[in-house]
Design a protein around this motif. Structure first.
Motif, mmCIF file in Angstrom:
data_model
loop_
_atom_site.group_PDB
_atom_site.id
_atom_site.type_symbol
_atom_site.label_atom_id
_atom_site.label_comp_id
_atom_site.label_asym_id
_atom_site.label_seq_id
_atom_site.Cartn_x
_atom_site.Cartn_y
_atom_site.Cartn_z
ATOM 1 N N ALA A 8 -5.018 4.585 -7.464
ATOM 2 C CA ALA A 8 -5.573 3.291 -7.058
ATOM 3 C C ALA A 8 -5.892 2.434 -8.277
ATOM 4 C CB ALA A 8 -6.819 3.496 -6.203
ATOM 5 N N SER A 53 -9.135 -2.350 0.917
ATOM 6 C CA SER A 53 -9.278 -0.891 0.900
ATOM 7 C C SER A 53 -8.336 -0.292 -0.127
ATOM 8 C CB SER A 53 -8.956 -0.295 2.278
ATOM 9 O OG SER A 53 -9.921 -0.658 3.226
ATOM 10 N N THR A 54 -8.912 0.398 -1.106
ATOM 11 C CA THR A 54 -8.100 1.161 -2.052
ATOM 12 C C THR A 54 -8.940 2.280 -2.647
ATOM 13 O OG1 THR A 54 -6.448 0.962 -3.823
ATOM 14 C CG2 THR A 54 -8.561 -0.142 -4.184
ATOM 15 N N ASN A 58 -4.398 4.831 -0.783
ATOM 16 C CA ASN A 58 -5.423 5.470 0.032
ATOM 17 C C ASN A 58 -4.901 6.787 0.596
ATOM 18 O OD1 ASN A 58 -7.589 3.242 0.242
ATOM 19 N ND2 ASN A 58 -5.727 2.146 0.867
ATOM 20 N N SER A 82 0.810 -1.220 0.000
ATOM 21 C CA SER A 82 0.000 0.000 0.000
ATOM 22 C C SER A 82 0.844 1.270 0.000
ATOM 23 C CB SER A 82 -0.928 0.021 1.224
ATOM 24 O OG SER A 82 -0.203 0.249 2.426
ATOM 25 N N ARG A 85 -2.348 -1.017 -3.347
ATOM 26 C CA ARG A 85 -3.478 -0.256 -2.826
ATOM 27 C C ARG A 85 -3.039 1.172 -2.503
ATOM 28 N NH1 ARG A 85 -4.530 -1.850 1.872
ATOM 29 N NH2 ARG A 85 -2.751 -3.229 2.183
ATOM 30 N N ALA A 109 -2.799 -0.533 -9.250
ATOM 31 C CA ALA A 109 -3.354 -1.809 -8.798
ATOM 32 C C ALA A 109 -2.541 -2.973 -9.382
ATOM 33 C CB ALA A 109 -4.817 -1.921 -9.234
#
Length: 239
Positions: free
Chosen positions: A160, A224-225, A169, A126, A167, A164
């Motif tokens: 995002a 979560s992304t 955020n 991430s 991730r 990919a």
């Protein structure tokens, strides 16, 4: 906690103080191998004293694109990268010096852009940015801050898709008690904090650990992304 980061490599850009340092501390407690990066060797050395003995530090100026690319070229892929570094200014747009405004964009937006462009992150890992609630709740004295935070959040959503399965955020804090406010006189700072708290539904301002909690949640949540997680004590919805 939010998951097991045992053996994972976490880089916190801007990890020498404030929110970034809180992220590094919590990541270390969760078992991660932590590296903090900042422009100031003095601040880095001081921050290391409060981190696990395995923590490392690296001098990094995110405004220097060549330096950022060189740093990441010499490192294996990270599991998680957090960008908290920023030097910003506030005040009415028409009264601010253009040089200061450009420096704010250079630091908070372009610095994050440089890291996003160069960072090597493993698939499923991430990248997380720190924006700010002024992107959604503007004020007459924070036009520039709102604009740069909104730009970060828009970049997050696009990245995002582009990066990919990495991730991407962003966490959007409200007013947080960090060393950023240490330049104010103690009485003036406490008066500002108290006044802000009175206007918030939770009647308190934030702590760096509150924001770090959200960053670690996003790092450990594999579903979560493209998300903007707001941690502002209700500032966005306050009357």
């Amino acid at each position: 906690m939010y998951g097991n980061l045992q053996g994972q490599r976490v880089l916190v850009v801007g990890g020498s103080s404030g929110i970034g340092l809180a992220v590094a501390q919590q990541a270390g407690e969760a078992g991660a191998s932590v590296t903090i990066a900042s422009r100031s060797l003095t601040k880095l050395d001081a921050a290391l004293s409060g981190l696990p003995r395995t923590a490392k530090a690296a001098r990094l100026d995110t405004a220097d694109d060549a330096s950022v690319e060189s740093f990441f070229a010499g490192e294996p892929a990270w599991d998680h990268v957090v960008v908290s570094a920023a030097q910003t200014t506030s005040g009415p747009l028409r009264k601010a010096e253009l040089a200061d405004a450009r420096a704010t964009m250079e630091s908070k937006f372009w610095g994050a852009y440089h890291v996003a462009r160069a960072a090597k992150i493993r698939d499923g890992g991430s990248l997380c940015f720190i924006s700010g609630f002024r992107s959604a709740r503007p004020s007459a004295n924070t036009v520039l801050q709102g604009a740069v935070n909104a730009a970060l959040e828009a970049m997050t959503r696009g990245l995002a898709l582009e990066l990919a399965p990495v991730r991407v955020n962003v966490v959007s804090p409200g007013l947080v008690a960090t060393p950023m406010w240490s330049g104010m006189a103690d009485a003036e700072r406490e008066k500002m904090f108290a006044g802000a708290a009175e206007r918030l539904p939770l009647r308190r301002i934030g702590e760096a650990a509150n924001i770090a909690n959200a960053v670690l949640f996003l790092a450990c949540n594999p579903f979560s992304t493209g998300s903007t997680v707001v941690v502002d004590g209700g500032a966005t919805i306050a009357a």
